[in-house]
Structures are given as C-alpha cells and as structure tokens.
Write a protein that holds these residues in place. Sequence first.
Motif, PDB file in Angstrom:
ATOM      1  N   GLN A 185       0.293  -1.359  -0.075  1.00 52.26           N
ATOM      2  CA  GLN A 185       0.010   0.080  -0.363  1.00 52.26           C
ATOM      3  C   GLN A 185       0.448   1.062  -0.464  1.00 52.26           C
ATOM      4  OE1 GLN A 185      -4.007   0.468   0.213  1.00 52.26           O
ATOM      5  NE2 GLN A 185      -3.144   2.728  -0.327  1.00 52.26           N
ATOM      6  N   ILE A 186       0.671   2.308  -1.356  1.00 51.17           N
ATOM      7  CA  ILE A 186       1.215   3.560  -1.051  1.00 51.17           C
ATOM      8  C   ILE A 186       0.314   4.516  -0.379  1.00 51.17           C
ATOM      9  CG2 ILE A 186       1.505   5.292  -2.058  1.00 51.17           C
ATOM     10  CD1 ILE A 186       3.907   3.002  -3.162  1.00 51.17           C
ATOM     11  N   VAL A 187       0.929   5.061   1.057  1.00 51.80           N
ATOM     12  CA  VAL A 187       0.910   5.848   1.197  1.00 51.80           C
ATOM     13  C   VAL A 187       1.350   7.493   1.618  1.00 51.80           C
ATOM     14  CG1 VAL A 187       0.617   7.037   4.204  1.00 51.80           C
ATOM     15  CG2 VAL A 187       0.418   4.646   3.701  1.00 51.80           C
ATOM     16  N   ARG A 188       1.128   8.671   1.376  1.00 53.74           N
ATOM     17  CA  ARG A 188       1.774   9.402   1.072  1.00 53.74           C
ATOM     18  C   ARG A 188       1.521  10.476   1.799  1.00 53.74           C
ATOM     19  NH1 ARG A 188      -1.257   7.964  -3.630  1.00 53.74           N
ATOM     20  NH2 ARG A 188       0.134   8.160  -5.946  1.00 53.74           N
ATOM     21  N   LEU A 189       2.801  11.281   2.383  1.00 56.44           N
ATOM     22  CA  LEU A 189       2.967  12.085   3.411  1.00 56.44           C
ATOM     23  C   LEU A 189       3.210  13.323   2.976  1.00 56.44           C
ATOM     24  CD1 LEU A 189       4.224  12.281   6.198  1.00 56.44           C
ATOM     25  CD2 LEU A 189       6.199  12.115   5.851  1.00 56.44           C
ATOM     26  N   MET A 190       2.659  14.614   3.455  1.00 58.63           N
ATOM     27  CA  MET A 190       2.383  15.406   2.886  1.00 58.63           C
ATOM     28  C   MET A 190       2.390  16.618   3.584  1.00 58.63           C
ATOM     29  SD  MET A 190      -1.047  14.714  -0.049  1.00 58.63           S
ATOM     30  CE  MET A 190      -2.201  14.318   1.309  1.00 58.63           C
ATOM     31  N   ARG A 191       2.955  17.822   3.561  1.00 59.57           N
ATOM     32  CA  ARG A 191       2.658  19.719   4.090  1.00 59.57           C
ATOM     33  C   ARG A 191       0.983  19.371   4.134  1.00 59.57           C
ATOM     34  NH1 ARG A 191       8.359  22.115   4.733  1.00 59.57           N
ATOM     35  NH2 ARG A 191       9.585  20.631   3.644  1.00 59.57           N
ATOM     36  N   ALA A 192       0.826  19.529   5.075  1.00 56.51           N
ATOM     37  CA  ALA A 192      -0.294  20.410   5.068  1.00 56.51           C
ATOM     38  C   ALA A 192      -0.432  22.496   4.414  1.00 56.51           C
ATOM     39  CB  ALA A 192      -0.853  21.196   6.530  1.00 56.51           C
ATOM     40  N   GLY A 193       0.801  22.762   4.577  1.00 53.01           N
ATOM     41  CA  GLY A 193       1.553  24.064   4.376  1.00 53.01           C
ATOM     42  C   GLY A 193       2.108  24.460   3.145  1.00 53.01           C
ATOM     43  N   GLN A 194       2.321  25.445   2.694  1.00 54.81           N
ATOM     44  CA  GLN A 194       4.103  25.356   1.809  1.00 54.81           C
ATOM     45  C   GLN A 194       4.788  26.360   2.237  1.00 54.81           C
ATOM     46  OE1 GLN A 194       3.601  24.077  -1.042  1.00 54.81           O
ATOM     47  NE2 GLN A 194       1.067  23.627  -0.750  1.00 54.81           N
ATOM     48  N   ALA A 195       4.936  27.341   2.923  1.00 53.13           N
ATOM     49  CA  ALA A 195       5.614  27.816   3.627  1.00 53.13           C
ATOM     50  C   ALA A 195       6.538  27.015   4.789  1.00 53.13           C
ATOM     51  CB  ALA A 195       5.200  28.775   4.817  1.00 53.13           C
ATOM     52  N   SER A 196       8.110  27.079   4.807  1.00 56.80           N
ATOM     53  CA  SER A 196       9.029  26.674   5.317  1.00 56.80           C
ATOM     54  C   SER A 196       9.421  26.935   6.313  1.00 56.80           C
ATOM     55  CB  SER A 196      10.196  26.105   4.455  1.00 56.80           C
ATOM     56  OG  SER A 196      10.897  27.303   3.698  1.00 56.80           O
ATOM     57  N   SER A 197      10.228  26.302   7.677  1.00 54.93           N
ATOM     58  CA  SER A 197      10.537  26.955   8.658  1.00 54.93           C
ATOM     59  C   SER A 197      11.588  27.333   8.650  1.00 54.93           C
ATOM     60  CB  SER A 197      10.123  25.617   9.713  1.00 54.93           C
ATOM     61  OG  SER A 197      11.088  26.311  10.493  1.00 54.93           O
ATOM     62  N   PRO A 198      12.456  28.646   9.532  1.00 50.45           N
ATOM     63  CA  PRO A 198      13.288  28.603   9.044  1.00 50.45           C
ATOM     64  C   PRO A 198      14.346  27.164  10.187  1.00 50.45           C
ATOM     65  CG  PRO A 198      12.442  30.077  10.439  1.00 50.45           C
ATOM     66  CD  PRO A 198      11.691  29.444  10.271  1.00 50.45           C
ATOM     67  N   ARG A 199      13.729  26.741  10.615  1.00 53.82           N
ATOM     68  CA  ARG A 199      14.988  26.187  11.442  1.00 53.82           C
ATOM     69  C   ARG A 199      14.349  24.693  10.959  1.00 53.82           C
ATOM     70  NH1 ARG A 199      12.527  24.404  16.470  1.00 53.82           N
ATOM     71  NH2 ARG A 199      10.666  25.059  16.662  1.00 53.82           N
TER      72      ARG A 199
END
Length: 241
Positions: free
Chosen positions: A92-106
């Motif tokens: 089974q394939i599971v996709r892990l995705m960001r909920a937002g587009q902005a990246s953290s500075p750390r």
Amino acid sequence: MGALFRSCLSGILIFNLEAAFPASLEITPVSVELDASQNGQVLTLRNSGTQALYAQVRIYAWNQAAGDEQLTPTRDLVASPPIAPIPPGGAQIVRLMRAGQASSPREMSYRLFIDELPAENTTATSSVQFRFRYSVPVFLYPAGERGAPDTHWSLETRDGKWLLNVSNSGALHARISDVTLTGAGVRVPVHTGLLGYALAGRERAWRVAAPPPSWRGGDARLDATANINGKLVTTPVAFEP
C-alpha cells in the motif's frame, strides 16, 4: 526513546524502524527527509505475512525537553490514506504531505507512528491482543544549507541514576549509534546500534550503567566514540560524579 519497549496498558510493541526486527509489516523508507522545495514523500507499506492487516498512520511533532522525548499531535503533515488495508503479500502506498507551503527557518522534527492492526474479521483468541507500532523519524529542512550537529557530552548522576547527556547546539539533528566511553585505560561499550537522536538545539539523556571505580577520582579524562549521522566521531565527555 529505546529501540523497543513494552506498553502494558495498550498492548502495543513499539519498533524503531532503523533497528532490525522481524514483523509482518515492512515500511520503506525507514526515515523521511524533506527539503524546503519538497511538498511530500511516498512511503510503501508491505505485508509479508499470511494474513491481511490494516495500517493506521498518525503524525506527532517531536521535541526534546529536560533530556526526554516529547510528542504532540500535529497538523503540519498529513498522511493519505490514514488507515490502509494491506492484503497478504501485498503493498500500500501512503503519501506524506505538508499541510502548508511555507518552510520553517529551522529544522523541524516529527515522528510518524504506524500501527499494525488486525483485519476486521480476525477473531480474538485472548482478552489482550498485542500489536505492533512502528516509529519513523521525519525531518523537514529549511531553505539553504542544512548546517551540522554540534554535540556536547556529559556523564552525571541524577536522583541516584547515571545519565549520559548529549546536548546539540547545531542546526541539524544528531543520529547517534555505536557509543563507547573510554577513560583511565578502560573502554566501556554503552550501546551497540542506534542509541537515539539529539535534535537540533535540544538535549537528550540516556540512562547508563555506573562507571568503573577508576573513573571516579575526578582526574580521569573521558572520551566518547560514536557514529553520528554516519561519521565516526571522538569527543570529550564532561564527568560530574
């Protein structure tokens, strides 16, 4: 967190996937790293057993405080599907995705927990059914250079227990394995294989056996040899008997 511990209340066995244990559910990859330009990654869940099973996926923000692990439910990342049926010998394939587009500075750290659940038509043979829970580390990197870990080690007693502390003042997590302490001509293996992580800007402590008497005079120089992020490192250890 150790590679394996029992949770008597929930009847769950927890596996760190970077250690090798025989089980029906196989997960690839065993750790996830996302650059600032990546929105997600695919995980493959395989059932090598002879019975169908379900895999439930949950995500927690991973922090360290007072030398211990802290896990908090988060919506920063989303797993799809969150519950997946896997037939015997299937995948089974599971996709892990960001909920937002902005990246953290750390660097941001998470733990992905995957519970191996019995199929719905499985008949319970006892009042307690043990199942497996797999733990996958997830790291989200900021834009630009990833930086490097900068670890500082100490050995001390606290409440009658001996602790090996590793603080990481660097901008990147430290994956620590194959740890040995050496002092006064005595070499003491601490842990073979993965010991754990010291997250960026955090401190982690592990309980260890009492050191040999020759170290306790206050004059012995202590060094730790460990594999950190795939590199063999030797570093001094502050000793506070």
